[in-house]
Design a protein around this motif. Structure first.
Motif, PDB file in Angstrom:
ATOM      1  N   GLU A  30      61.747  24.294  58.448  1.00  0.00           N
ATOM      2  CA  GLU A  30      61.495  25.530  57.690  1.00  0.00           C
ATOM      3  C   GLU A  30      60.037  25.937  57.796  1.00  0.00           C
ATOM      4  OE1 GLU A  30      60.950  26.787  53.030  1.00  0.00           O
ATOM      5  OE2 GLU A  30      62.463  25.265  53.487  1.00  0.00           O
ATOM      6  N   ARG A  31      59.126  24.981  57.676  1.00  0.00           N
ATOM      7  CA  ARG A  31      57.702  25.299  57.750  1.00  0.00           C
ATOM      8  C   ARG A  31      57.313  25.844  59.118  1.00  0.00           C
ATOM      9  NH1 ARG A  31      54.396  23.379  53.702  1.00  0.00           N
ATOM     10  NH2 ARG A  31      55.477  22.176  52.087  1.00  0.00           N
ATOM     11  N   GLN A  32      57.923  25.324  60.170  1.00  0.00           N
ATOM     12  CA  GLN A  32      57.611  25.834  61.503  1.00  0.00           C
ATOM     13  C   GLN A  32      58.100  27.270  61.675  1.00  0.00           C
ATOM     14  OE1 GLN A  32      59.383  22.538  63.752  1.00  0.00           O
ATOM     15  NE2 GLN A  32      57.345  21.997  64.496  1.00  0.00           N
ATOM     16  N   LEU A  33      59.274  27.582  61.120  1.00  0.00           N
ATOM     17  CA  LEU A  33      59.762  28.961  61.168  1.00  0.00           C
ATOM     18  C   LEU A  33      58.833  29.885  60.392  1.00  0.00           C
ATOM     19  CD1 LEU A  33      63.660  28.872  60.828  1.00  0.00           C
ATOM     20  CD2 LEU A  33      62.305  29.664  62.772  1.00  0.00           C
ATOM     21  N   TYR A  34      58.389  29.436  59.219  1.00  0.00           N
ATOM     22  CA  TYR A  34      57.481  30.264  58.421  1.00  0.00           C
ATOM     23  C   TYR A  34      56.171  30.507  59.173  1.00  0.00           C
ATOM     24  CZ  TYR A  34      53.938  31.631  55.111  1.00  0.00           C
ATOM     25  OH  TYR A  34      52.892  32.291  54.509  1.00  0.00           O
ATOM     26  N   ALA A  35      55.631  29.480  59.831  1.00  0.00           N
ATOM     27  CA  ALA A  35      54.377  29.639  60.577  1.00  0.00           C
ATOM     28  C   ALA A  35      54.523  30.714  61.661  1.00  0.00           C
ATOM     29  CB  ALA A  35      53.956  28.314  61.205  1.00  0.00           C
ATOM     30  N   LEU A  36      55.697  30.780  62.295  1.00  0.00           N
ATOM     31  CA  LEU A  36      55.932  31.809  63.306  1.00  0.00           C
ATOM     32  C   LEU A  36      56.149  33.178  62.667  1.00  0.00           C
ATOM     33  CD1 LEU A  36      58.225  29.765  65.710  1.00  0.00           C
ATOM     34  CD2 LEU A  36      55.867  30.483  66.128  1.00  0.00           C
ATOM     35  N   LEU A  37      56.717  33.201  61.451  1.00  0.00           N
ATOM     36  CA  LEU A  37      56.965  34.458  60.753  1.00  0.00           C
ATOM     37  C   LEU A  37      55.674  35.152  60.315  1.00  0.00           C
ATOM     38  CD1 LEU A  37      60.078  33.881  58.473  1.00  0.00           C
ATOM     39  CD2 LEU A  37      59.706  35.766  60.048  1.00  0.00           C
ATOM     40  N   CYS A  38      54.579  34.443  60.329  1.00  0.00           N
ATOM     41  CA  CYS A  38      53.295  35.063  60.003  1.00  0.00           C
ATOM     42  C   CYS A  38      52.820  35.961  61.145  1.00  0.00           C
ATOM     43  CB  CYS A  38      52.244  33.991  59.712  1.00  0.00           C
ATOM     44  SG  CYS A  38      52.595  33.049  58.207  1.00  0.00           S
ATOM     45  N   HIS A  39      53.545  35.961  62.259  1.00  0.00           N
ATOM     46  CA  HIS A  39      53.207  36.768  63.426  1.00  0.00           C
ATOM     47  C   HIS A  39      54.424  37.603  63.820  1.00  0.00           C
ATOM     48  CE1 HIS A  39      49.648  34.191  63.815  1.00  0.00           C
ATOM     49  NE2 HIS A  39      50.481  33.177  63.608  1.00  0.00           N
ATOM     50  N   SER A  40      54.198  38.675  64.543  1.00  0.00           N
ATOM     51  CA  SER A  40      55.281  39.581  64.913  1.00  0.00           C
ATOM     52  C   SER A  40      56.098  39.042  66.084  1.00  0.00           C
ATOM     53  CB  SER A  40      54.708  40.956  65.304  1.00  0.00           C
ATOM     54  OG  SER A  40      54.001  41.520  64.229  1.00  0.00           O
ATOM     55  N   HIS A  41      57.387  39.363  66.064  1.00  0.00           N
ATOM     56  CA  HIS A  41      58.278  39.214  67.212  1.00  0.00           C
ATOM     57  C   HIS A  41      58.508  37.765  67.652  1.00  0.00           C
ATOM     58  CE1 HIS A  41      56.255  43.307  67.976  1.00  0.00           C
ATOM     59  NE2 HIS A  41      57.282  43.455  67.167  1.00  0.00           N
ATOM     60  N   TYR A  42      58.565  36.863  66.688  1.00  0.00           N
ATOM     61  CA  TYR A  42      58.940  35.481  66.992  1.00  0.00           C
ATOM     62  C   TYR A  42      60.305  35.115  66.414  1.00  0.00           C
ATOM     63  CZ  TYR A  42      54.440  34.036  68.970  1.00  0.00           C
ATOM     64  OH  TYR A  42      53.345  33.894  69.786  1.00  0.00           O
ATOM     65  N   VAL A  43      60.673  35.683  65.275  1.00  0.00           N
ATOM     66  CA  VAL A  43      61.890  35.282  64.565  1.00  0.00           C
ATOM     67  C   VAL A  43      62.733  36.525  64.289  1.00  0.00           C
ATOM     68  CG1 VAL A  43      62.829  34.088  62.550  1.00  0.00           C
ATOM     69  CG2 VAL A  43      60.629  33.369  63.505  1.00  0.00           C
ATOM     70  N   THR A  44      63.981  36.530  64.735  1.00  0.00           N
ATOM     71  CA  THR A  44      64.836  37.709  64.588  1.00  0.00           C
ATOM     72  C   THR A  44      65.222  37.940  63.131  1.00  0.00           C
ATOM     73  OG1 THR A  44      66.919  36.511  64.842  1.00  0.00           O
ATOM     74  CG2 THR A  44      65.837  37.285  66.869  1.00  0.00           C
ATOM     75  N   VAL A  45      65.732  39.134  62.855  1.00  0.00           N
ATOM     76  CA  VAL A  45      66.159  39.466  61.503  1.00  0.00           C
ATOM     77  C   VAL A  45      67.335  38.595  61.066  1.00  0.00           C
ATOM     78  CG1 VAL A  45      67.706  41.341  62.239  1.00  0.00           C
ATOM     79  CG2 VAL A  45      66.683  41.396  59.949  1.00  0.00           C
ATOM     80  N   GLN A  46      68.200  38.198  62.007  1.00  0.00           N
ATOM     81  CA  GLN A  46      69.318  37.331  61.644  1.00  0.00           C
ATOM     82  C   GLN A  46      68.821  35.946  61.226  1.00  0.00           C
ATOM     83  OE1 GLN A  46      69.013  39.025  64.544  1.00  0.00           O
ATOM     84  NE2 GLN A  46      70.887  40.187  64.977  1.00  0.00           N
ATOM     85  N   ALA A  47      67.838  35.415  61.960  1.00  0.00           N
ATOM     86  CA  ALA A  47      67.281  34.116  61.595  1.00  0.00           C
ATOM     87  C   ALA A  47      66.491  34.203  60.291  1.00  0.00           C
ATOM     88  CB  ALA A  47      66.396  33.579  62.721  1.00  0.00           C
ATOM     89  N   ARG A  48      65.882  35.349  60.018  1.00  0.00           N
ATOM     90  CA  ARG A  48      65.164  35.514  58.752  1.00  0.00           C
ATOM     91  C   ARG A  48      66.141  35.480  57.576  1.00  0.00           C
ATOM     92  NH1 ARG A  48      62.511  39.551  61.837  1.00  0.00           N
ATOM     93  NH2 ARG A  48      63.201  41.304  60.523  1.00  0.00           N
ATOM     94  N   THR A  49      67.284  36.130  57.724  1.00  0.00           N
ATOM     95  CA  THR A  49      68.299  36.045  56.673  1.00  0.00           C
ATOM     96  C   THR A  49      68.723  34.607  56.452  1.00  0.00           C
ATOM     97  OG1 THR A  49      69.252  38.276  56.722  1.00  0.00           O
ATOM     98  CG2 THR A  49      70.753  36.497  56.221  1.00  0.00           C
ATOM     99  N   LEU A  50      68.985  33.874  57.526  1.00  0.00           N
ATOM    100  CA  LEU A  50      69.417  32.484  57.388  1.00  0.00           C
ATOM    101  C   LEU A  50      68.333  31.615  56.757  1.00  0.00           C
ATOM    102  CD1 LEU A  50      71.439  31.848  60.663  1.00  0.00           C
ATOM    103  CD2 LEU A  50      72.307  31.692  58.332  1.00  0.00           C
ATOM    104  N   LEU A  51      67.058  31.905  57.055  1.00  0.00           N
ATOM    105  CA  LEU A  51      65.977  31.144  56.427  1.00  0.00           C
ATOM    106  C   LEU A  51      65.980  31.378  54.919  1.00  0.00           C
ATOM    107  CD1 LEU A  51      63.488  29.358  56.563  1.00  0.00           C
ATOM    108  CD2 LEU A  51      62.130  31.394  57.130  1.00  0.00           C
ATOM    109  N   THR A  52      66.187  32.618  54.489  1.00  0.00           N
ATOM    110  CA  THR A  52      66.288  32.902  53.055  1.00  0.00           C
ATOM    111  C   THR A  52      67.481  32.186  52.444  1.00  0.00           C
ATOM    112  OG1 THR A  52      65.182  35.038  53.304  1.00  0.00           O
ATOM    113  CG2 THR A  52      66.539  34.749  51.349  1.00  0.00           C
ATOM    114  N   CYS A  53      68.606  32.162  53.140  1.00  0.00           N
ATOM    115  CA  CYS A  53      69.788  31.435  52.653  1.00  0.00           C
ATOM    116  C   CYS A  53      69.509  29.938  52.568  1.00  0.00           C
ATOM    117  CB  CYS A  53      70.988  31.696  53.569  1.00  0.00           C
ATOM    118  SG  CYS A  53      71.532  33.419  53.622  1.00  0.00           S
TER     119      CYS A  53
END
Length: 448
Positions: free
Chosen positions: A415-438
């Motif tokens: 989860e922390r690695q996904l968040y670190a990438l989310l601090c920048h544009s175009h690394y994590v898709t909107v579908q993966a962002r929904t799943l991270l919230t879930c």
């Protein structure tokens, strides 16, 4: 003659449950704020026209969005070339979430917002959810409430501020500015808005189609809860090097083309459809609304032909939770591959395609034993452009890493690695962002 859009709510969505004070507030908001859409012929669109040269659907003012064609070449893919309609929206909207502490507990200002494409009507949305055409009032309607908090916030107030991509299979290079801003002001709570804690919002994720896509995307940008992180299977540098390698391979090549004469697609009086009835169609609707900036309008919408499956495989490696991400490109992506869900597809679309085209791990996700399913909910995508775009979001537990990374385009990340990438544009898709919230809703992660 206009054809009515079915207002019947699919059973899983109709079964959504919002109890107690939140349920009463939601019901009261629904009496004031609503959208009602009915299907109309494409030629009955008002304020829109079919371009005489390209056949594209274009707004008369050049605002909002347009529908054009896209030619896609995938040299190494099971389908080496195809064409499709695509939505063009070359502007950056704002998805903004306002945060304020009450008694030392962060609360988030949410709004009950209907969209014409929602399958279940009202949904929980972020404080501000507006395209640039909306907040510059290109529609001639009312101003967007609370927008001033997100136009020039103090750097100290910013918790998150990053442009993120949206559905690259349907949008062409679409981005929205995801913002989370802390305030200490006395903020008036307008009708249809409510301060909520993160556990309250998380509790609604599994209640059915309640929390909308934009809220899920912004919530994913919250920093994770502090605490022991554990050692990930791969370092952050290794993940970045792997993704750079994937992005450097020959990949999708796209070019915009006229909508008229698009191979494999045809236009009828009421839709632009694929010849075999799969994938999606472009329809037109007339919308009547209450409690919105504009009371009536017409617009094109994209209507998927089937329910999608979007899922993370989840495991523990040396005691540390990991999810399996897939580095994959979508034709409308800005920068080649992004990290998406383990499985992200509409199964019906693969009927008639070569077996090699069937997504990996789809059967494992669809046929997982109930005791392996950590999260399971039918959620919709953005209802302003998509009509009844429903996906089943799942998180499925598996035993150990096994050979899931063998194909080369999959990696286990935390989860922390996904968040670190989310601090920048175009690394994590909107579908993966929904799943991270879930995923965070399962662990009770607090933030901000």
């Amino acid at each position: 003659m206009a054809a009515s859009v079915s207002t019947a709510v699919p059973a899983p969505v109709a079964g959504r449950v919002v109890d107690g004070a939140l349920g009463r507030w939601f019901a009261e908001a629904g009496e004031r704020t609503y959208t009602r859409a009915r299907r109309i012929p494409l030629d009955a669109l008002e304020g829109w026209h079919t371009d005489a040269h390209t056949g594209d659907l274009v707004h008369d003012r050049g605002s909002f969005f347009s529908v054009g064609g896209l030619d896609v070449t995938a040299p190494d893919g099971p389908v080496p070339r195809w064409a499709q309609p695509v939505l063009h929206q070359p502007e950056t909207g704002i998805l903004g979430l306002l945060v304020k502490d009450f008694g030392g507990v962060p609360h988030y200002l949410m709004q009950a917002k209907p969209e014409p494409g929602n399958a279940g009507g009202l949904q929980l949305a972020p404080t501000v959810q507006a395209t640039r055409s909306n907040f510059t009032r290109a529609h001639g309607g009312l101003s967007v409430p609370y927008l001033r908090h997100f136009r020039s916030p103090s750097p100290r107030a910013l918790i998150a501020d990053v442009r993120q991509s949206e559905q690259g299979a349907w949008f062409y290079r679409k981005r929205n500015r995801n913002m989370i801003v802390r305030t200490t002001e006395d903020v008036p709570v307008l009708p249809g808005h409510r301060w909520m804690t993160l556990p309250q919002i998380h509790g609604l994720l599994a209640a059915g189609d309640v929390v909308n896509m934009d809220a899920r995307s912004v919530l994913a940008c919250l920093p994770p809860r502090r605490g022991p992180a554990g050692r990930p299977r791969h370092t952050g540098r290794e993940i970045l090097r792997w993704l750079t390698d994937v992005r450097s391979r020959p990949g999708l090549r796209t070019r915009t083309v006229p909508l008229r004469g698009l191979p494999g697609w045809h236009r009828t009086g009421h839709a632009i459809r694929h010849d075999d009835g799969r994938f999606f169609e472009i329809i037109a609707v007339e919308v009547r609304a209450g409690g919105r900036e504009v009371r009536r309008w017409t617009q094109p919408m994209l209507r998927p032909c089937g329910t999608g499956v979007i899922a993370f495989l989840h495991t523990r490696i040396d005691g540390v939770p990991h999810v399996l991400v897939h580095a994959a490109a979508e034709p409308g992506s800005v920068d080649a591959a992004e990290l998406t869900a383990t499985v992200c597809c509409t199964p019906q679309n693969y009927a008639g395609l070569p077996p090699a085209a069937r997504p990996r791990f789809l059967d494992e996700v669809q046929h997982a034993p109930p005791d392996r399913v950590l999260f399971d909910a039918l959620l919709s995508e953005e209802g302003g452009r998509f009509h009844h775009a429903l996906n089943r979001y799942r998180i499925v537990a598996v035993d150990g890493p096994r050979a899931y990374e063998a194909a080369g385009d999959y990696r286990w990340v935390t989860e922390r690695q996904l968040y670190a990438l989310l601090c920048h544009s175009h690394y994590v898709t909107v579908q993966a962002r929904t799943l991270l919230t879930c995923l965070r809703s399962l662990s009770g992660s607090e933030a901000a």
